[in-house]
Design a protein around this motif. Sequence first.
Motif, PDB file in Angstrom:
ATOM      1  N   ASP A   1      37.939  74.092  41.906  1.00 48.10           N
ATOM      2  CA  ASP A   1      37.860  73.564  43.259  1.00 48.10           C
ATOM      3  C   ASP A   1      36.718  72.550  43.313  1.00 48.10           C
ATOM      4  N   LEU A   2      37.031  71.328  43.694  1.00 48.84           N
ATOM      5  CA  LEU A   2      35.976  70.310  43.827  1.00 48.84           C
ATOM      6  C   LEU A   2      35.965  69.790  45.259  1.00 48.84           C
TER       7      LEU A   2
ATOM      8  N   MET B   1      40.575  70.166  42.040  1.00 52.37           N
ATOM      9  CA  MET B   1      41.145  69.933  43.372  1.00 52.37           C
ATOM     10  C   MET B   1      40.099  69.157  44.152  1.00 52.37           C
ATOM     11  N   HIS B   2      40.373  67.892  44.415  1.00 49.25           N
ATOM     12  CA  HIS B   2      39.357  67.031  44.986  1.00 49.25           C
ATOM     13  C   HIS B   2      39.974  66.176  46.083  1.00 49.25           C
TER      14      HIS B   2
ATOM     15  N   GLU C   1      31.899  64.512  31.648  1.00 48.19           N
ATOM     16  CA  GLU C   1      32.093  63.133  32.100  1.00 48.19           C
ATOM     17  C   GLU C   1      32.845  63.055  33.413  1.00 48.19           C
ATOM     18  N   LYS C   2      33.830  63.942  33.583  1.00 47.22           N
ATOM     19  CA  LYS C   2      34.696  63.759  34.747  1.00 47.22           C
ATOM     20  C   LYS C   2      34.403  64.730  35.874  1.00 47.22           C
ATOM     21  N   ALA C   3      33.910  65.932  35.569  1.00 53.10           N
ATOM     22  CA  ALA C   3      33.713  66.890  36.651  1.00 53.10           C
ATOM     23  C   ALA C   3      32.298  66.839  37.195  1.00 53.10           C
TER      24      ALA C   3
ATOM     25  N   GLY D   1      36.178  66.488  50.644  1.00 59.40           N
ATOM     26  CA  GLY D   1      37.473  66.675  51.268  1.00 59.40           C
ATOM     27  C   GLY D   1      38.009  68.089  51.168  1.00 59.40           C
ATOM     28  N   ALA D   2      39.298  68.195  51.406  1.00 62.23           N
ATOM     29  CA  ALA D   2      39.946  69.504  51.382  1.00 62.23           C
ATOM     30  C   ALA D   2      40.481  69.768  49.988  1.00 62.23           C
ATOM     31  N   SER D   3      40.853  71.017  49.738  1.00 58.74           N
ATOM     32  CA  SER D   3      41.497  71.309  48.469  1.00 58.74           C
ATOM     33  C   SER D   3      42.980  71.523  48.734  1.00 58.74           C
TER      34      SER D   3
END
Lengths: 374, 542
Positions: B115-116, B158-159, B182-184, B191-193
């Motif tokens: 969850d992001l 989830m971003h 690198e990416k997370a 925002g919402a998930s």
Amino acid sequence: MDKVDGTEHYNFKAPADLATLQVIILDTNPLAWATFEKSSSLSFPAALSQLLIFANAHLAFSQSNRCAVIANHIDGVHFLSPADPGTDHRDPGEADLTPEDLKEIANQNASKYRVFRLLEDEVRASYRRLIKNTTPEAVMACPNSSYLAGALSAALTYINRICFGGTGGRSSGVPGDEKSKVNSAGGKVDETGRTMHAKILVVSVTPDPANQYIPVMNSIFAAQRLKVPIDVCKLRDSTVFLQQAADATGGVYMEPEHPQGLIQYLMMGFLPDHLARQSLILPTKVDVDFRAACFCHKKVLDIGFVCSVCLSIFCEPPQGAVCSTCQVKLDVTSLENIGKPVVLPPKKKKKKKAIDSLPESGVASAAESPVPTE
Amino acid sequence: MADSDEDFVLSSSGDDRPKARGAGGGGGGGGGAAGSSRRSTRKSKRADGAPAPGATKREKWEDIQRSWDNVVEGADGSIAGTVIGLLEATKRKRLLRDTTPIQRGIIRHLVLILDLSSAMLEKDLRPTRFLLTLRYARDFVTEYFEQNPISQLSIIGMHDGLALRISDMGGNPADHLTALQEKAFTVEPKGASSLQNALEMGRAELFHTPTHGTREILLIFGALSSSDPGDIHDTINSLIEDRIQVRIVGLAAQVAVCRELVMKTNDGDDSAYGVILDEGHYRELMMAATTPPVTKTEEKSVPSLLMMGFPSRTVEKHESLCSCHSNLTKGGYICPRCTAKVCFLPTECPCCGLTLILSTHLARSYHHLFPLKNWVEVPWSEAHTSTHCWSCQSPFPTNQSQTSSIKIKIRNPSTTAATATASRSNGATTTSTAPKNDHQQQQQQPPQPPTQRYACTDCKTHFCIDCDIFTHESLHNCPGCQSLSEERVKARANMWPPSIGDGTADAAGEPTSSSMRTQVAEATKMLENSKIAPGSSMEVEN
Ligand SMILES: [Zn+2]
Ligand SMILES: [Zn+2]
Ligand SMILES: [Zn+2]
Ligand SMILES: [Zn+2]
Ligand SMILES: [Zn+2]
Ligand SMILES: [Zn+2]
């Protein structure tokens, strides 16, 4: 001691200060040593003396260094040092000595560093106890027995107790937990919760215990987890198990060419602790045999077939496509075209024939498998 | 548990906390369904309609366990025995599990969904949910590949209402760790998930995986709602169709749609859905997913025979390009079918597609297939046979309360009998030691201090609690069985022929009858030789 003046707070981050526990696993199979002595002129008492010098050298490095000796004997695994607290501590050899002898020994030992003497006496006394309880018949009953897996397991549980306080080297990873660990251990701790470093030295003269493959591998993986290198001094019969153990745990693997000079190998190759090793090029074996052997004929394989359920290795698809280890019916459809000429037209009939004509014993190698001639 | 009353205090005075952790506070994730479903997604209203089973039960907070109620004075008036007993009981509770050899999905394909969303900025976990999750995700990747060396993993985030691809399905832990870094780590939670978007992407990832492996999704869900483009129940149905198992770790409270999702994809079993209590519990729940899942009876995956290559390692004088990354490397592994050089195992040969592994990778999974049996607590009646732990040499407590325990026996023999049966049944079932303690309390007996000895049922060796935990969690061998009798070892190993065979070594070592006599003589001589005189000089002649 450090706690009193408060320096602990400052040097807690430096892992360099941790002491090292050296666990020596020593083969004490009398027959194996007797045979080895004939070919190499290194007798067991000489080897033991040299090993004790090695252990003392280790103890001399730091006051808080420790050493444990485990015997891999014909009837099982025995702790030589620390000696079994449950057993009789008297030295069976002392009974034969006159008071004058004892006096002389005491004089000899008077100037010896106490820590050295304690270790030597304990190992020698435990070893004599061990030999006293061993009969030639028992030796003959199991001439090649080796409890490598048991010895490694015992060494690792001992290390887990001494170096990690029984926590298994698993830092919980929860923030703030490290602090509590420092307090409870009352000493220096590195980030994984260890209070001491550890290494294992296996001095081996017996062949691989082939029936202990899984337990030995389990021990190797546990050592890997605890970051304990397994050093191997293989005096005879080079072995695959110990090669893999040293390779997987980052230990040193050596097969001394001149066993009489064992002490040189020990001092030069195995003595450096983990910090010194970072800046040394260690003598280690490069070409470790990692190939697997099939479970059906123990043939060493380059390409094999693996059951997806139990991971048994076969050199050819098992008969009737049923795994002989776990009795599960396997799906071999994805393999149907393997091992056949690419140009072969995929006719149903021929495939069937190929499977039917597998010999009962399943000994057929790839070369013998039917090749369509039409 | 001692924490339960702490939690109680916390939630009553926790006005500064942005969201009450209703479900977690009671000591278990199960009770919060009625309360938390209100906060859950709109689409879960259907599930909400059913009468909550918890309505007739007492509320969680009515059932307060006071830790001091469990403490009973021993015969000598000290509580040390009880304290040690409670400590060991908690340690062992984690440990006791079903150890019958079961079929497990050893070759796994797992999608880790993180969850992001903005819910991850909450600071109820230190330092923030987001940072802690990423840290645990890193540990998870390492542990997952250590436990499942021939499995594959993929990571999705989830971003901001979308699914964000972090790493593709692959078997190299280093790739996933770099992708996380690198990416997370660079993403700002926002925002919402969206459950549906992430699950659909995970489903697509798993679509092409072979049938013999498992298909799993592990979802870390920090938000309490999901904004989905369509009907999530359609997604759940297609997940079932694709035989994908979903595990969820909730960070805030139980959400009805998550529970439904887990139940439906796990044949009605919702044990794979957990809501965390604290940081430690979070890690525990996440790491539970590193153990290969039990294969369900209804054959979710088709067992098959896989062709694998066992490459040999080479060291070259000069650097050459590896075929996987096109890096210059000096060593590597040579594919036995096409002789391409790869630098990392296990992997799939980039040229011919053969799975390349080492025999050690297979060996790593064997302990899942043949787990070590649970050890049983030793009653005082048998404790006299040992004075110290067999493998770590730490001393056991001696029976100081010998007299008092005898008294108990005389007064009420049934208690000791019950204790004995309880501890015996530990081996067969997963009974924890907790019920035994309750039983003793009901009888209002001064409890016996625990023997602190645990015995292997096969070799009857006694070990301490720390060795018990270490052998069952890391070592997977019984040190006693491995070093006492060869016959027993053989009995166990017979099921499993060694992979590095050496009939040669055995044959060579076998004494022929002719040389037997000389060997006995040799052995005797050897034994005499090794009787070193005490205090013999330590110097070696050069
Ligand atoms: Zn074979
Ligand atoms: Zn199988
Ligand atoms: Zn590469
Ligand atoms: Zn290839
Ligand atoms: Zn122990
Ligand atoms: Zn055992």
